[in-house]
Scaffold this active site. Structure first.
Site, short mmCIF file in Angstrom:
data_model
loop_
_atom_site.label_atom_id
_atom_site.label_comp_id
_atom_site.label_asym_id
_atom_site.label_seq_id
_atom_site.Cartn_x
_atom_site.Cartn_y
_atom_site.Cartn_z
N LYS A 160 54.28 63.70 58.30
CA LYS A 160 53.81 62.41 57.81
C LYS A 160 53.33 61.52 58.97
O LYS A 160 52.39 60.73 58.80
CB LYS A 160 54.92 61.71 57.02
CG LYS A 160 55.23 62.39 55.68
CD LYS A 160 54.08 62.25 54.68
CE LYS A 160 54.46 62.72 53.28
NZ LYS A 160 53.35 62.60 52.32
N GLY A 218 53.47 65.87 40.31
CA GLY A 218 54.80 65.57 40.86
C GLY A 218 55.40 64.32 40.24
O GLY A 218 54.82 63.72 39.33
N PHE A 219 56.55 63.95 40.76
CA PHE A 219 57.26 62.77 40.26
C PHE A 219 56.39 61.52 40.40
O PHE A 219 56.02 60.88 39.39
CB PHE A 219 58.59 62.66 41.03
CG PHE A 219 59.28 61.33 40.95
CD1 PHE A 219 59.46 60.67 39.74
CD2 PHE A 219 59.80 60.76 42.12
CE1 PHE A 219 60.11 59.44 39.69
CE2 PHE A 219 60.46 59.54 42.07
CZ PHE A 219 60.61 58.87 40.86
N THR A 226 56.30 72.14 44.03
CA THR A 226 57.42 71.25 43.64
C THR A 226 57.05 70.40 42.43
O THR A 226 57.93 69.81 41.81
CB THR A 226 57.88 70.34 44.81
OG1 THR A 226 56.78 69.57 45.27
CG2 THR A 226 58.45 71.16 45.96
N GLY A 227 55.78 70.31 42.10
CA GLY A 227 55.35 69.60 40.89
C GLY A 227 55.56 70.47 39.66
O GLY A 227 55.88 71.65 39.77
N TYR A 254 59.15 67.29 58.02
CA TYR A 254 58.60 66.29 57.10
C TYR A 254 58.18 65.04 57.88
O TYR A 254 57.07 64.53 57.72
CB TYR A 254 59.65 65.92 56.05
CG TYR A 254 59.19 64.95 54.99
CD1 TYR A 254 58.15 65.27 54.13
CD2 TYR A 254 59.84 63.72 54.83
CE1 TYR A 254 57.76 64.38 53.13
CE2 TYR A 254 59.45 62.83 53.82
CZ TYR A 254 58.42 63.16 52.99
OH TYR A 254 58.04 62.28 52.00
N ASP A 301 45.76 74.52 45.89
CA ASP A 301 46.54 74.26 47.09
C ASP A 301 45.61 73.56 48.09
O ASP A 301 44.67 74.18 48.61
CB ASP A 301 47.04 75.60 47.65
CG ASP A 301 47.77 75.45 48.98
OD1 ASP A 301 47.74 74.35 49.57
OD2 ASP A 301 48.37 76.45 49.42
N TYR A 340 40.35 58.84 61.09
CA TYR A 340 39.21 58.86 60.16
C TYR A 340 38.71 57.44 59.88
O TYR A 340 37.52 57.21 59.67
CB TYR A 340 39.57 59.58 58.85
CG TYR A 340 39.18 61.04 58.87
CD1 TYR A 340 39.84 61.94 59.72
CD2 TYR A 340 38.14 61.52 58.09
CE1 TYR A 340 39.48 63.27 59.77
CE2 TYR A 340 37.77 62.86 58.14
CZ TYR A 340 38.44 63.73 58.98
OH TYR A 340 38.07 65.05 59.02
N GLY A 364 38.54 64.68 54.47
CA GLY A 364 37.18 65.21 54.52
C GLY A 364 36.46 64.97 53.20
O GLY A 364 35.28 64.58 53.17
#
Ligand code: UDP
Length: 310
Positions: free
Chosen positions: A149, A10-11, A35-36, A145, A56, A159, A102
């Site tokens: 996030k 990606g960007f 999107t990359g 989104y 993925d 974690y 993980g």
């Protein structure tokens, strides 16, 4: 270090690949390319310290051998993208973050989450400081989104607290530069593409909404310093130089000498933040970091890139 970068094509991910390789590290870039784009990392093909893995990450991540750091940057990030890909956006924030954490736990690796200023939503506090919990509508169009996030941040802290994973959270404010997708719908590629075609720039609403734009090399420096620090709480990385979208359009027209002017469009997405400016006091103190590239210099580099790809 041997570093895994999710969203590595990606960007932002591709610029991080460049930086880690330049520092002498080994880089594994993972991306499902929704999107990359492999063009962003094509120049790294044949580099013995670099490997691209098409995967993925909402599915189990298998990596052979040691991993010292995981930088989790995989996600659609432009409003147009996450409106088109709402379920993938939620899945990569939830399942993808779970799998990446993980892996970090299993390998004893450091973990860095790419979070976002969007977790502050349409903010009621200005500028936004890390302690501000935000103003987000979970069921609004941007909720897919924002909440992905926010959940990812919660999972990272869990974690850290439960499993002792050495984690970092960077909250990234609007970032621009070469390798942004021309058609990703964000204001920087939209305006530059329109300006280079001699068209009017499409200002959504009245253009009074503000953003603070940071050049990509400043972001990369902030992320690099944060990873090497020992700081586990979220850190804003962005440029506090705030301007209205209308002013921004004028700067782009000026730098490209576009005669096309500006047109107003009624295309603001519900919940489009009215103001946005990072408080970077924490980054200054903890990382001794602040942005160094001014808007005109950064935009000139970016315009040169878009001239080539147009
Ligand atoms: N915007 C605009 N014209 C465009 C694209 C975006 O006026 O062609 C506005 C948009 O409404 C928002 C701001 O620019 O207020 C920044 O939008 P962007 O999609 O870049 O990202 P955001 O900061 O909202 O995540």
């Amino acid at each position: 270090m041997r570093v895994l970068i999710t969203g590595g094509a990606g960007f932002l991910g591709s610029h991080l690949c460049d930086r880690f390789l330049a520092e002498g590290h080994h880089v594994l870039a993972m991306d499902n390319l929704i999107t990359g784009n492999v063009r962003n990392i094509a120049h790294l093909a044949g580099n013995p310290n670099f490997q691209f893995i098409r995967h993925d990450i909402t599915n189990y991540i298998y990596i052979k051998g040691e991993v010292d750091a995981v930088l989790h940057f995989a996600s659609p990030a432009s409003p147009i993208d996450y409106l088109k890909l709402p379920i993938q956006t939620l899945k990569v924030g939830a399942l993808g973050t779970h799998n990446a954490l993980g892996l970090a736990l299993a390998k004893g690796a450091r973990f860095l989450l790419a979070s976002t200023s969007e977790i502050y939503g349409d903010p009621l506090e200005h500028p936004q400081i890390e302690s501000y919990p935000g103003n987000v509508d979970p069921i609004g169009p941007r909720g897919v989104y924002d909440e992905a996030k926010r959940y990812a941040e919660a999972l990272v802290m869990a974690y850290h607290r439960v499993h002792g994973v050495d984690t970092r959270i960077v909250r990234i404010f609007n970032t621009y530069g070469p390798r942004m997708r021309l058609a990703d719908g964000r204001v920087v590629p939209n305006f530059i593409a329109q300006a280079l075609r001699g068209e009017p720039l499409t200002v959504y609403g009245n253009g009074a909404q503000t953003r603070s734009f940071q050049y990509v090399s400043d972001l990369v420096e902030g992320v690099y310093r944060l990873l090497l620090s020992d700081f586990n709480d979220p850190v804003n990385i962005g440029n506090p130089y705030e301007m209205s979208i209308l002013e921004f359009a004028q700067v782009v027209n000026d730098l490209t000498q576009n005669q096309g002017g500006i047109i107003y469009k009624d295309e603001r997405i519900q919940g489009d933040p009215q103001t946005r400016q990072p408080d970077i006091g924490r980054a200054r103190k903890v990382l001794n970091w602040e942005p160094v590239v001014n808007l005109r210099d950064g935009l000139s580099q970016t315009i040169a890139y878009f001239r080539e790809v147009l």
